[in-house]
Design a protein around this motif. Structure first.
Motif, short mmCIF file in Angstrom:
data_model
loop_
_atom_site.label_atom_id
_atom_site.label_comp_id
_atom_site.label_asym_id
_atom_site.label_seq_id
_atom_site.Cartn_x
_atom_site.Cartn_y
_atom_site.Cartn_z
N GLN A 1 0.44 -0.82 -0.52
CA GLN A 1 -0.23 0.30 -0.38
C GLN A 1 1.11 1.45 0.22
O GLN A 1 0.12 2.44 -0.60
CB GLN A 1 -1.07 -0.24 1.32
CG GLN A 1 -1.78 -1.11 1.38
CD GLN A 1 -2.91 -1.21 0.23
OE1 GLN A 1 -2.52 -2.52 -0.95
NE2 GLN A 1 -3.71 -0.34 -0.26
N LYS A 2 2.11 0.91 0.44
CA LYS A 2 2.63 2.34 0.96
C LYS A 2 3.55 2.88 -0.90
O LYS A 2 3.74 3.59 -1.43
CB LYS A 2 3.92 2.17 1.45
CG LYS A 2 3.35 2.43 3.09
CD LYS A 2 4.68 1.81 4.00
CE LYS A 2 4.01 2.40 5.43
NZ LYS A 2 5.34 1.99 6.44
N GLU A 3 3.69 1.31 -1.23
CA GLU A 3 4.65 1.76 -3.12
C GLU A 3 3.30 2.18 -3.88
O GLU A 3 3.75 2.96 -4.77
CB GLU A 3 5.05 0.24 -2.90
CG GLU A 3 6.62 0.35 -2.86
CD GLU A 3 7.22 1.16 -3.23
OE1 GLU A 3 6.97 1.92 -3.54
OE2 GLU A 3 8.47 0.62 -1.55
N MET A 4 1.86 1.78 -3.51
CA MET A 4 1.18 2.54 -3.98
C MET A 4 0.57 3.44 -4.18
O MET A 4 0.19 4.44 -4.81
CB MET A 4 -0.27 1.57 -3.65
CG MET A 4 -2.05 2.28 -4.37
SD MET A 4 -1.33 1.65 -6.22
CE MET A 4 -1.81 0.01 -6.43
N ASP A 5 1.14 4.80 -2.92
CA ASP A 5 0.72 5.68 -2.57
C ASP A 5 1.95 6.01 -3.49
O ASP A 5 1.32 7.66 -4.75
CB ASP A 5 0.96 5.98 -0.84
CG ASP A 5 0.20 5.56 0.09
OD1 ASP A 5 -0.96 5.04 -0.17
OD2 ASP A 5 1.13 5.18 0.66
N ASN A 6 3.09 5.50 -3.15
CA ASN A 6 4.42 6.34 -4.47
C ASN A 6 3.43 6.37 -6.13
O ASN A 6 4.18 7.88 -6.39
CB ASN A 6 5.60 5.53 -4.58
CG ASN A 6 6.13 5.65 -3.00
OD1 ASN A 6 5.68 6.91 -2.34
ND2 ASN A 6 6.65 4.68 -2.00
N VAL A 7 3.35 5.47 -6.53
CA VAL A 7 2.58 5.62 -7.59
C VAL A 7 1.94 6.33 -8.16
O VAL A 7 1.46 7.35 -9.17
CB VAL A 7 1.93 3.76 -8.36
CG1 VAL A 7 1.64 3.87 -9.95
CG2 VAL A 7 3.24 2.80 -8.19
N ASN A 8 1.15 6.48 -7.17
CA ASN A 8 -0.60 7.73 -7.26
C ASN A 8 0.15 8.68 -7.25
O ASN A 8 -0.49 9.61 -7.51
CB ASN A 8 -1.59 7.26 -5.87
CG ASN A 8 -2.15 6.26 -6.58
OD1 ASN A 8 -2.70 5.45 -7.89
ND2 ASN A 8 -3.29 5.79 -5.42
N ARG B 1 3.01 10.16 -8.44
CA ARG B 1 4.26 10.54 -9.23
C ARG B 1 2.85 10.18 -10.48
O ARG B 1 3.01 11.49 -11.56
CB ARG B 1 4.74 9.06 -9.93
CG ARG B 1 6.25 9.10 -8.69
CD ARG B 1 7.23 9.62 -9.76
NE ARG B 1 7.34 10.48 -10.42
CZ ARG B 1 7.47 11.56 -9.10
NH1 ARG B 1 7.94 11.34 -8.48
NH2 ARG B 1 6.88 13.25 -9.73
N VAL B 2 1.79 9.26 -10.43
CA VAL B 2 0.53 9.86 -11.69
C VAL B 2 -0.07 11.48 -10.76
O VAL B 2 -0.16 12.12 -12.34
CB VAL B 2 -0.50 8.53 -11.86
CG1 VAL B 2 -1.35 9.45 -12.66
CG2 VAL B 2 0.18 7.47 -11.84
#
Length: 573
Positions: free
Chosen positions: A185-192, A194-195
Motif C-alpha cells: 500500500q505504501k508503494e501504491m501511494d508512491n505510484v499515485n 507520481r501519476v
C-alpha cells in the motif's frame, strides 16, 4: 480494524441476515453426504432403485434451497459492505476537510487519494468475505467434524495430524505476508503521487520535453510496487499447493484405513464415501488461508484509513457570538516553523496593519511572505506569540467565522470544473447575479465572460484548462472580491497580469471595497502605491515605510529596485 467495524452498526440487519443465509447453505451442504451414503449403501448395494430416485430427488431439492441461501448471503453481505464503505469514504473525506495544513502535509496528497479509494475498497472486499467465507468456514469445519465423528471415531484420528499441520501453515504464512501488504500500500501511494504530479504538471513536462524523464520516474515507482506485490503474491502462492497436498494425503489415508475396515465388516462403502466428503469439506474450510491475501491487505488498509479518522482535527472554539473583525491587525512576537520547532521560518514579528490600509510584503523567495499570510486565517498555527484582529486573539474566533472575514487569492489560481458563476460565488453561494457580475467587472474579467455564448453559465474544464493563466488569476480575484470580506489578501496572485491590468484591478478594488488589503509580491511595481511596504529578509522585518521612504532609507530595498529597474528612481504606477 475495530475502528472501521463501527461503520457496520447502521446496517446490522444485513450483517445478521448474511450469516443466517450462509447457515442455511452450510446445513444443506452437510446433509448431502448423508444422502450420498444412503444412495450407495441402501440403494445401489441393495439394488433398490426407489431409494436411489428418492434420495437423488431430495439432493436436487435441497441443493436448490442451498443455492438460494448462498445468493441471499451474497446480497446481504454486499449491501453491508458497500453501504459501510460509502460511509467510511464520506467520513474520511469529511475528516480531510478539517485537518490542519500541517497534518495534510504529513499524509501527502497521493497517500490520501490511495486511502480514500483503494484502501477502503480493500476493506469492503474483506467485509464481504468475512460475512461469507469467514462465516461459512467455521460452520463447515465444525459440522463436518461432528458428522465425521458420528460415522467413525477411529478414522477421525487422522484429524489429529491434519488439523494442527494446516493451522500451523496458515498462521505461519499469515505472519510473513501481513508486513508485505503494508509495504504494498505504501508503494501504491508512491505510484499515485507520481501519476498525480505528472498529470497536474503535464504542460510543464511537455514544454521541457521531459516525457522520458517522467516515464523513468514512474517506471521506478511502478517497478518497486510490482516487486513488492509479486513478493507478497509468491508468499501466498505457497499455501495452496501445500494445503492441497495435505488434503490429498488425508483422503488417501481415509480410503486406505477405511478400506481395511470395510473388509473387516466395520464400515460400509457409502460411509467411506461420506467420510471422504466430510474430510474434503473440513479441509477446504481450513483453506481459509487462501483468503489471507484479502485479510492481510484489509488489515493494512484498515490501519491506514483509521490513521486518518483518528487524526485530531483543527482545534477550534465553538461558534457563538459573532465578532466585529473590522479593525487593526496586530502581530505580537510571532514565531513560526512548519515542523513546529527547530527550523524557524518567521522570527519575532511585531507590526500593526490599520483598518482600510493597503500594505505589502516584499522580499526574496523563501523570506517567509506566504507563510506570514497563511497564519492570519489559521491555515497554519503560530509557534509562539499571537495575532489580534480588532483586539481579539484569532484563536478565540471560530475558524469558519475567521475565514469568512478573510478573502485570499493564492499564488496558484485553483478553479473548479463547473459554471463560471459558481466559481466566482464559491465563497459566497448566495451572491446574486448582479454581485457576481460586479465582482467580475472589478477583477477585469467581465469583458472576457461577455464574449462567451453562455456568459456566466459557461463551464470551466477540470483545472480550468480552457482559460489562460491571466484569465484564471482574474477569475480567482473575482471570487475573492465577491466575498466582500473586511480583509483581502493577494499572495503573489497577479504575476500573470500585465502592469496595466494589474493597476486597473487594484484601482477598482480600492474604489469598490472598503477593506484592508495585504499584498505579497516580488515586483516593486506591484506594491509601489501601497500605504506601507514591509521588507522581509530571512523571516524578519528588515524595514518598513512607503516606497519613497524605503528608497531613501533601505539598502535592501534599493538593491531589489536596482535588480528590477537598473537604477534608483520613481516608479510610475
Amino acid at each position: 480494524m475495530k475502528r472501521l467495524f463501527k461503520f457496520l452498526k447502521p446496517y446490522w440487519i444485513f450483517v445478521v441476515l448474511a450469516p443466517l443465509a450462509m447457515f442455511l447453505e452450510v446445513a444443506i451442504d452437510l446433509f448431502q453426504p448423508k444422502l450420498l451414503e444412503e444412495i450407495i449403501d441402501v440403494g445401489i448395494m441393495n439394488q433398490n432403485l426407489d431409494v436411489v430416485v428418492s434420495a437423488g430427488t431430495k439432493m436436487l431439492i435441497i441443493t436448490f434451497i442451498g443455492v438460494l441461501g448462498g445468493i441471499a448471503c451474497v446480497i446481504f453481505s454486499t449491501l453491508a459492505a458497500q453501504n459501510a464503505g460509502a460511509d467510511i469514504r464520506r467520513s474520511v473525506f469529511t475528516k480531510v476537510q478539517y485537518l490542519s495544513f500541517a497534518k495534510l502535509d504529513k499524509f501527502g496528497t497521493g497517500s490520501l487519494i490511495t486511502r480514500i479509494t483503494d484502501d477502503i475498497v480493500q476493506f469492503q472486499q474483506f467485509i464481504m468475505i468475512l460475512l461469507r467465507m469467514f462465516v461459512r468456514a467455521p460452520m463447515l469445519f465444525i459440522g463436518s467434524l461432528i458428522m465425521s465423528l458420528l460415522i467413525s471415531w477411529k478414522l477421525s484420528l487422522i484429524f489429529l495430524v491434519v488439523i494442527p499441520l494446516v493451522t500451523y501453515l496458515t498462521f505461519a504464512i499469515m505472519k510473513r505476508v501481513l508486513p508485505l501488504f503494508s509495504r504494498v500500500q505504501k508503494e501504491m501511494d508512491n505510484v499515485n503521487t507520481r501519476v498525480r504530479d505528472n498529470l497536474l504538471g503535464i504542460r510543464v513536462v511537455k514544454s521541457f520535453a521531459s516525457s522520458r524523464f517522467e516515464s523513468s520516474k514512474f517506471e521506478d515507482a511502478n517497478e518497486k510496487y510490482t516487486q513488492i506485490a509479486m513478493k507478497a503474491a509468491r508468499t501466498m502462492v505457497i499455501i495452496m499447493p501445500l494445503l492441497s497436498l495435505i488434503l490429498n494425503l488425508g483422503i488417501v489415508a481415509v480410503i486406505w484405513f477405511g478400506g481395511i475396515q470395510v473388509e473387516a465388516g466395520g464400515m460400509q462403502t457409502g460411509q467411506i464415501m461420506a467420510f471422504v466428503n466430510y474430510l474434503g469439506r473440513m479441509l477446504m474450510s481450513m483453506m481459509i488461508g487462501m483468503m489471507l491475501v484479502f485479510v492481510s491487505r484489509a488489515q493494512a488498509s484498515a490501519k491506514r484509513v483509521a490513521e486518518v479518522l483518528e487524526e485530531s482535527e483543527e482545534e477550534d472554539v465553538k461558534a457563538g457570538i459573532s465578532h466585529d473583525l473590522r479593525g487593526p491587525i496586530v502581530f505580537e512576537n510571532v514565531d513560526f516553523s512548519y515542523d513546529g520547532g527547530g527550523n524557524k521560518i518567521l522570527h519575532n514579528l511585531n507590526f500593526t496593519i490599520n483598518q482600510g490600509e493597503t500594505v505589502a510584503f516584499l522580499g526574496d523567495t523563501g523570506s517567509g511572505k506566504s507563510s506570514l499570510v497563511s497564519l492570519l486565517p489559521r491555515l497554519y498555527e503560530v509557534d509562539s506569540g499571537k495575532i489580534l484582529l480588532n483586539g481579539i486573539d484569532i484563536k478565540e474566533i471560530s475558524r469558519h467565522e475567521l475565514r469568512k472575514n478573510i478573502s485570499m487569492v493564492f499564488q496558484e489560481a485553483v478553479l473548479f470544473s463547473g459554471k463560471i458563476k459558481d466559481n466566482i460565488s464559491y465563497g459566497r453561494p448566495g451572491a446574486s447575479d448582479e454581485e457576481i457580475a460586479k465582482a467580475a467587472e472589478v477583477a477585469q474579467i467581465a469583458d472576457f465572460v461577455d464574449t462567451l455564448p453562455e456568459k456566466y453559465d459557461a463551464r470551466l474544464s477540470q483545472m480550468a484548462t480552457n482559460l489562460s493563466g491571466g484569465q484564471k488569476q482574474r477569475m480567482a480575484i473575482a471570487r475573492a472580491v465577491a466575498m466582500r470580506s473586511p480583509i483581502l489578501i493577494f499572495d503573489d496572485s497577479t504575476s500573470a497580469l500585465d502592469a496595466k491590468t494589474e493597476s486597473e484591478v487594484m484601482r477598482a478594488i480600492g474604489e469598490e471595497l472598503d477593506c484592508t488589503k495585504i499584498i505579497i509580491a516580488q515586483k516593486i511595481s506591484s506594491v509601489a502605491n501601497a500605504d506601507r511596504i514591509f521588507l522581509l529578509d530571512d523571516g524578519k522585518i528588515a524595514g518598513s515605510g512607503t516606497h519613497k521612504q524605503l528608497l531613501k532609507e533601505s539598502d535592501l530595498y534599493r538593491d531589489i529596485y536596482r535588480s528590477q529597474f537598473g537604477e534608483v528612481g520613481e516608479v510610475n504606477a
